[in-house]
Design an enzyme around this catalytic site. Structure first.
Site, short mmCIF file in Angstrom:
data_model
loop_
_atom_site.label_atom_id
_atom_site.label_comp_id
_atom_site.label_asym_id
_atom_site.label_seq_id
_atom_site.Cartn_x
_atom_site.Cartn_y
_atom_site.Cartn_z
N GLY A 177 -11.98 44.05 52.54
CA GLY A 177 -11.08 43.78 51.43
C GLY A 177 -10.06 44.86 51.10
O GLY A 177 -8.98 44.57 50.61
N ASP B 213 -11.49 47.11 47.07
CA ASP B 213 -10.48 46.22 46.50
C ASP B 213 -10.78 45.87 45.05
O ASP B 213 -9.93 45.97 44.18
CB ASP B 213 -10.34 44.95 47.37
CG ASP B 213 -11.67 44.24 47.61
OD1 ASP B 213 -12.73 44.75 47.20
OD2 ASP B 213 -11.66 43.15 48.22
N ASP C 231 -16.54 44.21 40.68
CA ASP C 231 -16.88 42.97 40.01
C ASP C 231 -18.23 43.18 39.32
O ASP C 231 -18.28 43.74 38.22
CB ASP C 231 -16.90 41.88 41.08
CG ASP C 231 -17.13 40.49 40.54
OD1 ASP C 231 -16.68 40.19 39.44
OD2 ASP C 231 -17.75 39.67 41.24
N GLY D 291 -20.23 45.37 40.30
CA GLY D 291 -20.43 46.81 40.43
C GLY D 291 -21.47 47.15 41.50
O GLY D 291 -21.67 48.32 41.82
N LEU E 27 -19.86 48.95 44.76
CA LEU E 27 -19.36 50.31 44.54
C LEU E 27 -20.51 51.28 44.29
O LEU E 27 -20.51 52.40 44.80
CB LEU E 27 -18.38 50.32 43.36
CG LEU E 27 -17.39 51.48 43.34
CD1 LEU E 27 -16.47 51.44 44.55
CD2 LEU E 27 -16.57 51.48 42.06
N LYS F 278 -12.98 44.02 37.12
CA LYS F 278 -13.37 42.93 36.22
C LYS F 278 -14.54 43.40 35.37
O LYS F 278 -15.69 43.09 35.65
CB LYS F 278 -13.83 41.71 37.03
CG LYS F 278 -12.83 41.10 37.97
CD LYS F 278 -13.44 39.81 38.55
CE LYS F 278 -12.83 39.42 39.85
NZ LYS F 278 -13.52 38.28 40.49
N ASP G 225 -9.94 38.08 50.14
CA ASP G 225 -10.07 36.73 50.70
C ASP G 225 -10.84 35.76 49.82
O ASP G 225 -11.57 36.15 48.91
CB ASP G 225 -10.81 36.79 52.04
CG ASP G 225 -12.31 37.02 51.83
OD1 ASP G 225 -12.67 37.98 51.12
OD2 ASP G 225 -13.11 36.24 52.36
N ARG H 231 -6.03 36.70 53.03
CA ARG H 231 -5.94 38.16 53.06
C ARG H 231 -4.51 38.62 53.35
O ARG H 231 -4.10 39.70 52.99
CB ARG H 231 -6.85 38.74 54.14
CG ARG H 231 -8.34 38.60 53.87
CD ARG H 231 -9.13 39.48 54.83
NE ARG H 231 -10.55 39.13 54.90
CZ ARG H 231 -11.48 39.59 54.08
NH1 ARG H 231 -11.15 40.40 53.10
NH2 ARG H 231 -12.74 39.23 54.22
P1 IMP Z 1 -19.31 43.53 43.42
O1 IMP Z 1 -20.31 44.13 44.36
O2 IMP Z 1 -19.87 42.32 42.72
O3 IMP Z 1 -18.69 44.51 42.46
O4 IMP Z 1 -18.19 42.89 44.28
C1 IMP Z 1 -17.30 43.59 44.94
C2 IMP Z 1 -16.77 42.80 46.10
O5 IMP Z 1 -16.83 41.39 45.91
C3 IMP Z 1 -15.31 43.13 46.25
O6 IMP Z 1 -15.16 44.26 47.05
C4 IMP Z 1 -14.77 41.88 46.86
O7 IMP Z 1 -14.88 41.95 48.25
C5 IMP Z 1 -15.65 40.78 46.34
N1 IMP Z 1 -14.99 40.10 45.21
C6 IMP Z 1 -15.22 40.27 43.89
N2 IMP Z 1 -14.40 39.53 43.14
C7 IMP Z 1 -13.61 38.86 44.01
C8 IMP Z 1 -12.50 37.95 43.85
O8 IMP Z 1 -12.06 37.60 42.75
N3 IMP Z 1 -11.94 37.49 45.00
C9 IMP Z 1 -12.36 37.86 46.24
N4 IMP Z 1 -13.36 38.72 46.44
C10 IMP Z 1 -13.99 39.22 45.33
MG MG Z 2 -15.21 43.98 49.29
#
Ligand code: IMP
Ligand code: MG
Length: 176
Positions: A40, A99, A102, A104, A107, A130, A158, A164
């Site tokens: 991403g 990218d 969300d 977390g 990260l 977010k 994506d 993408r």
């Molecule tokens: P987390 O682990 O839930 O914080 O998600 C992080 C990853 O989920 C990001 O690096 C994205 O690859 C994917 N992701 C989260 N939100 C979106 C979105 O709105 N569109 C596409 N990919 C997302």
């Molecule tokens: Mg990602």
């Protein structure tokens, strides 16, 4: 049908990336290892490294691949590392670049992984944040744009491996 509605246009993203590079160099200094999360972050990384050069930095570049999404719009909740983790930071600070933050989970997984590999200090950066979606408490040190709980694509991001390539960031709208 899947349609994409523009949220942040090319110029707006470019201006924010330029400012972000200044914030990063102001805090970390010019000498660090930047680690991008695939897939991403690939477009963001490419623009950010050149903005960092203009801001006076000379980062080393590494990549690592994390996976948490299947083909859908929600995270599986389980983050996996695909391939190797960079582990030679030469005592320099590390900037982990993704990218989107969300839930977390990605990260914090990435940060803990690098800390476990003896990174001296791990800074985190995400183009989009977010905050309302967090499942683990983590705040990225550098954020491009804060957004609501919406699903975005483009600029490397994506939906089921589509979109993408879009040069802007947009919202996915399913219809008909
Ligand atoms: P987390 O682990 O839930 O914080 O998600 C992080 C990853 O989920 C990001 O690096 C994205 O690859 C994917 N992701 C989260 N939100 C979106 C979105 O709105 N569109 C596409 N990919 C997302
Ligand atoms: Mg990602």
């Amino acid at each position: 049908m899947t349609k994409v509605r523009r949220l942040f246009g090319e110029d707006e993203v470019a201006a924010r990336v330029e400012a972000l590079a200044g914030e990063i160099v102001g805090n970390i200094g010019p000498d660090f290892t930047m680690i991008g999360v695939l897939k991403g972050a690939f477009v963001f990384m490419a623009d950010l490294v050149r903005a960092l050069d203009r801001a006076g930095a000379a980062p080393r570049i590494e990549l690592m691949r994390l996976s948490s999404y299947g083909r859908g719009m929600t995270t599986s909740g389980e983050v996996r590392l695909i391939g190797n983790t960079p582990d030679d930071f030469e005592g320099k600070p590390v900037l982990l670049v993704d990218d989107i933050v969300d839930t977390g989970l990605s990260l914090s997984y990435g940060r803990d992984l690098l800390t476990g590999r003896n990174a001296r200090k791990v800074w985190t950066c995400a183009l989009l944040d977010k905050p309302s979606r967090r499942k683990v408490e983590i705040a990225a040190d550098f954020v491009g744009f804060e957004i609501e709980d919406v699903f975005v694509v483009g600029y490397g991001i994506d939906y089921a491996e589509r979109f993408r390539h879009l040069p802007y960031i947009g919202l996915v709208e399913e219809s008909g």
